[in-house]
Motif scaffolding. Structure first.
Motif, PDB file in Angstrom:
ATOM      1  N   PHE A 171       0.835  -1.204   0.000  1.00 18.73           N
ATOM      2  CA  PHE A 171       0.000   0.000   0.000  1.00 18.73           C
ATOM      3  C   PHE A 171       0.872   1.257   0.000  1.00 18.73           C
ATOM      4  O   PHE A 171       0.583   2.231  -0.715  1.00 18.73           O
ATOM      5  CB  PHE A 171      -0.905  -0.032   1.235  1.00 18.73           C
ATOM      6  N   LEU A 172       1.936   1.237   0.783  1.00 20.85           N
ATOM      7  CA  LEU A 172       2.875   2.359   0.807  1.00 20.85           C
ATOM      8  C   LEU A 172       3.655   2.479  -0.498  1.00 20.85           C
ATOM      9  O   LEU A 172       3.754   3.563  -1.079  1.00 20.85           O
ATOM     10  CB  LEU A 172       3.854   2.182   1.968  1.00 20.85           C
ATOM     11  N   ALA A 173       4.211   1.355  -0.950  1.00 25.14           N
ATOM     12  CA  ALA A 173       5.087   1.378  -2.118  1.00 25.14           C
ATOM     13  C   ALA A 173       4.348   1.784  -3.386  1.00 25.14           C
ATOM     14  O   ALA A 173       4.933   2.414  -4.281  1.00 25.14           O
ATOM     15  CB  ALA A 173       5.739   0.005  -2.304  1.00 25.14           C
ATOM     16  N   SER A 174       3.069   1.455  -3.478  1.00 18.34           N
ATOM     17  CA  SER A 174       2.297   1.756  -4.690  1.00 18.34           C
ATOM     18  C   SER A 174       1.853   3.209  -4.774  1.00 18.34           C
ATOM     19  O   SER A 174       1.356   3.640  -5.815  1.00 18.34           O
ATOM     20  CB  SER A 174       1.058   0.856  -4.738  1.00 18.34           C
ATOM     21  N   GLY A 175       2.015   3.968  -3.696  1.00 21.22           N
ATOM     22  CA  GLY A 175       1.535   5.343  -3.669  1.00 21.22           C
ATOM     23  C   GLY A 175       0.104   5.478  -3.185  1.00 21.22           C
ATOM     24  O   GLY A 175      -0.402   6.598  -3.042  1.00 21.22           O
ATOM     25  N   ALA A 176      -0.563   4.361  -2.912  1.00 22.61           N
ATOM     26  CA  ALA A 176      -1.962   4.416  -2.462  1.00 22.61           C
ATOM     27  C   ALA A 176      -2.076   5.095  -1.097  1.00 22.61           C
ATOM     28  O   ALA A 176      -3.069   5.782  -0.834  1.00 22.61           O
ATOM     29  CB  ALA A 176      -2.551   3.003  -2.407  1.00 22.61           C
ATOM     30  N   TYR A 177      -1.092   4.915  -0.243  1.00 25.85           N
ATOM     31  CA  TYR A 177      -1.139   5.546   1.080  1.00 25.85           C
ATOM     32  C   TYR A 177      -1.076   7.065   0.954  1.00 25.85           C
ATOM     33  O   TYR A 177      -1.851   7.786   1.593  1.00 25.85           O
ATOM     34  CB  TYR A 177       0.007   5.029   1.936  1.00 25.85           C
ATOM     35  N   ASP A 178      -0.151   7.564   0.130  1.00 26.25           N
ATOM     36  CA  ASP A 178      -0.062   9.006  -0.086  1.00 26.25           C
ATOM     37  C   ASP A 178      -1.375   9.563  -0.629  1.00 26.25           C
ATOM     38  O   ASP A 178      -1.844  10.613  -0.180  1.00 26.25           O
ATOM     39  CB  ASP A 178       1.069   9.328  -1.060  1.00 26.25           C
ATOM     40  N   ARG A 179      -1.957   8.867  -1.590  1.00 24.10           N
ATOM     41  CA  ARG A 179      -3.217   9.350  -2.179  1.00 24.10           C
ATOM     42  C   ARG A 179      -4.334   9.367  -1.136  1.00 24.10           C
ATOM     43  O   ARG A 179      -5.134  10.313  -1.080  1.00 24.10           O
ATOM     44  CB  ARG A 179      -3.607   8.478  -3.375  1.00 24.10           C
ATOM     45  N   HIS A 180      -4.401   8.320  -0.312  1.00 27.02           N
ATOM     46  CA  HIS A 180      -5.448   8.266   0.711  1.00 27.02           C
ATOM     47  C   HIS A 180      -5.260   9.380   1.741  1.00 27.02           C
ATOM     48  O   HIS A 180      -6.232  10.058   2.109  1.00 27.02           O
ATOM     49  CB  HIS A 180      -5.420   6.907   1.398  1.00 27.02           C
ATOM     50  N   VAL A 181      -4.031   9.583   2.198  1.00 23.20           N
ATOM     51  CA  VAL A 181      -3.783  10.612   3.206  1.00 23.20           C
ATOM     52  C   VAL A 181      -4.157  11.980   2.663  1.00 23.20           C
ATOM     53  O   VAL A 181      -4.785  12.799   3.356  1.00 23.20           O
ATOM     54  CB  VAL A 181      -2.309  10.575   3.657  1.00 23.20           C
ATOM     55  N   ARG A 182      -3.813  12.240   1.428  1.00 21.13           N
ATOM     56  CA  ARG A 182      -4.131  13.551   0.853  1.00 21.13           C
ATOM     57  C   ARG A 182      -5.635  13.736   0.686  1.00 21.13           C
ATOM     58  O   ARG A 182      -6.167  14.825   0.932  1.00 21.13           O
ATOM     59  CB  ARG A 182      -3.415  13.712  -0.476  1.00 21.13           C
ATOM     60  N   ALA A 183      -6.320  12.708   0.276  1.00 21.84           N
ATOM     61  CA  ALA A 183      -7.774  12.817   0.148  1.00 21.84           C
ATOM     62  C   ALA A 183      -8.420  13.052   1.509  1.00 21.84           C
ATOM     63  O   ALA A 183      -9.334  13.883   1.642  1.00 21.84           O
ATOM     64  CB  ALA A 183      -8.333  11.561  -0.505  1.00 21.84           C
ATOM     65  N   MET A 184      -7.964  12.341   2.531  1.00 20.31           N
ATOM     66  CA  MET A 184      -8.534  12.518   3.865  1.00 20.31           C
ATOM     67  C   MET A 184      -8.140  13.869   4.458  1.00 20.31           C
ATOM     68  O   MET A 184      -8.921  14.479   5.201  1.00 20.31           O
ATOM     69  CB  MET A 184      -8.082  11.387   4.784  1.00 20.31           C
ATOM     70  N   ARG A 185      -6.960  14.346   4.129  1.00 22.44           N
ATOM     71  CA  ARG A 185      -6.548  15.666   4.610  1.00 22.44           C
ATOM     72  C   ARG A 185      -7.514  16.735   4.109  1.00 22.44           C
ATOM     73  O   ARG A 185      -7.910  17.632   4.861  1.00 22.44           O
ATOM     74  CB  ARG A 185      -5.123  15.959   4.121  1.00 22.44           C
ATOM     75  N   LEU A 186      -7.917  16.633   2.866  1.00 26.48           N
ATOM     76  CA  LEU A 186      -8.886  17.584   2.311  1.00 26.48           C
ATOM     77  C   LEU A 186     -10.241  17.432   2.999  1.00 26.48           C
ATOM     78  O   LEU A 186     -10.884  18.430   3.368  1.00 26.48           O
ATOM     79  CB  LEU A 186      -9.028  17.351   0.810  1.00 26.48           C
TER      80      LEU A 186
END
Length: 510
Positions: free
Chosen positions: A399-414
């Motif tokens: 999940f981290l390596a694929s970039g999915a974690y970054d995308r999820h965190v940014r979506a939740m941050r918004l």
């Protein structure tokens, strides 16, 4: 522009200095690569994403990237993005020296206290599993609620929006991880955790949180509480008597340290946050537990001079700083506060968790340890025999390596920032005398109340079917009661439940 900043690309923690933007950006990137914090092969955010994050023109970032490519610091290939170039092994990073007024260290005799019998790990676990909740408040006379009725709305702090867990992306990561997993992954394994997870965690923490780390110094644990218990056991076995704690915080954490046989004197608190004078409780403490990036529950980051001072204290006294970075991903201004650990990796124990960014039910957390502490913590962990399951660790690594974690965190941050803005606007309209603080980061805010009214407001909240906590529920018993307020966990409800919870809160306020 603000919404773009919250959702686009991967996070990259940089500290820019000087008035010239391009030169400052290039210097910060060179230093991050030179020190080894950004490892070879690390993929950097796109020029557009980094420009939005740093509040500068895209051409400024693109020009800086291009010049660093020409100098050999970075590489850029079509379809692969911009990455850190593979160079000679960097020198070991010297800890960033805290810029502070260092006072002459004075050694004092440890305070004589009655020895406490360490509590067993299993007993501490049983007690930790029963987290204290809100004590039901009595209802107004003549309007008693049924004892069995549960609150209709939940604004208690400490839990993310569980309905937003990225089920589809997590399932994809789980499938890919299980497909690629070697057979030995389903054995007992390394007590530090799967090497796949520790490797990608090292890259992520260096990039996004400014942590200086190597995979072998990461220990994966089953939640923050588990990590704190292990560190507490090691400190007690080293002869440490006291671990200083903040005036306001989770009582569970102090109780766990007490269960390990440690004293927990409270540090003083003022309008700038936690005070770290070495003449106070720190004088006899062997460690200090802090939420430096976002104090829980009052909010606010530890000021730079106090960040430097607590690290100076640790260096001078041989003590340790236990850094609880519980929600470091969720900051809503331009640049997040970097981890305290970056000031001195040998004097700071960094503790992070996926409980706020994903879900507490995953039981995934991690410690970045000073080199001298790794062996003892691993030995304590092996004796307790707690560990997050290998399949979950492998899935999180994917999940981290694929970039999915970054995308999820940014979506939740918004999403969380929009809720925060709605909360601030609604309180300003319906209760303009109420001051809202602690809103620059995290998943909760503090609503100040008139002196002596906190309990009345909590009773009103219970009558309105609202579960919410008062500031004094987090106050250490030895700290005088000088504040009244509500700790409002706006990140807790689902999107559908949020409007009703906000309405119930507004009806509660005086």
């Amino acid at each position: 522009m603000a919404d773009e900043w919250a959702t686009f690309g991967a996070d990259l923690h940089l500290e820019l200095r000087g008035p010239r933007l391009r030169a400052g950006l290039m210097d910060a990137l060179r230093e991050a690569v030179r020190s080894g914090r950004l490892a070879a092969g690390t993929r950097l955010p796109s020029s557009r994403s980094l420009a939005v994050d740093l509040g500068m023109a895209r051409n400024t970032v693109a020009d800086a990237y291009a010049e660093l490519v020409a100098e050999g610091w970075l590489t850029a290939r079509q379809g692969s993005g911009t990455r850190v170039a593979r160079r000679a092994e960097p020198r070991r990073a010297e800890p960033r020296r805290a810029e502070s007024r260092r006072t002459e260290s004075r050694r004092t005799e440890p305070r004589r206290t009655e020895a406490r019998r360490p509590e067993s790990s299993r007993a501490a676990l049983r007690r930790a599993e029963h987290r204290p909740g809100v004590v039901p408040a009595p209802s107004p006379p003549g309007r008693a609620l049924p004892r069995s009725s549960a609150p209709a709305h939940n604004l208690k702090a400490g839990t993310p929006d569980l309905a937003s867990f990225p089920r589809a992306e997590w399932l994809k990561a789980y499938r890919r991880a299980l497909t690629a997993a070697p057979n030995e992954a389903f054995g007992y394994g390394d007590p530090r955790g799967r090497t796949e997870l520790r490797t990608v965690l090292a890259e992520y923490l260096a990039r996004a949180r400014g942590v200086y780390v190597r995979p072998e110094r990461i220990v994966v644990c089953a939640g923050f509480v588990h990590g704190l218990m292990l560190v507490g056991q090691v400190l007690r076995s080293r002869g440490v008597r006291d671990v200083a704690v903040e005036s306001y915080g989770l009582g569970l954490h102090a109780d766990l340290l007490t269960g390990a046989g440690l004293g927990t004197p409270a540090l003083p608190f003022d309008e700038r946050g936690t005070r770290v004078d070495d003449s106070g409780p720190l004088a006899s403490a062997g460690a200090v537990l802090m939420t430096a990036a976002h104090q829980f529950p009052l909010g606010g980051a530890l000021p730079p001079d106090r960040r430097a001072a607590v690290v100076d204290w640790a260096r001078a006294s041989g003590g340790l700083v236990l850094e609880d970075d519980y929600d470091g991903e969720f900051r809503y201004d331009r640049q997040r506060v970097g981890a305290l650990q970056g000031l001195d990796p040998e004097r700071v124990v960094y503790l992070g968790t996926a409980s706020k960014s994903l879900a507490p039910g995953l039981r995934l957390a991690w410690m970045v340890l000073p080199e001298s502490l790794v062996g003892e913590v691993v030995a304590a962990k092996g004796a307790v025999d707690w560990v997050s399951g290998a399949p979950d660790q492998l899935a999180f690594a994917e999940f981290l390596a694929s970039g999915a974690y970054d995308r999820h965190v940014r979506a939740m941050r918004l999403r969380y920032r929009r809720r925060r803005d709605q909360l601030v606007a609604a309180v300003a309209e319906h209760a303009p005398e109420t001051r809202v603080s602690g809103i620059a980061a995290g998943l909760h805010a503090v609503l100040a109340l008139p002196p002596g009214t906190e309990q009345d407001v909590l009773r009103a909240a219970a009558w309105n079917g609202l579960a919410v906590q008062g500031v004094n529920q987090f106050r250490r018993p030895t700290v005088p009661a000088t504040l009244d307020g509500l700790v409002v966990g706006y990140g807790t409800p689902s999107d559908s439940a949020w409007p009703g919870a906000l309405d119930a809160l507004l009806r509660t306020l005086p």
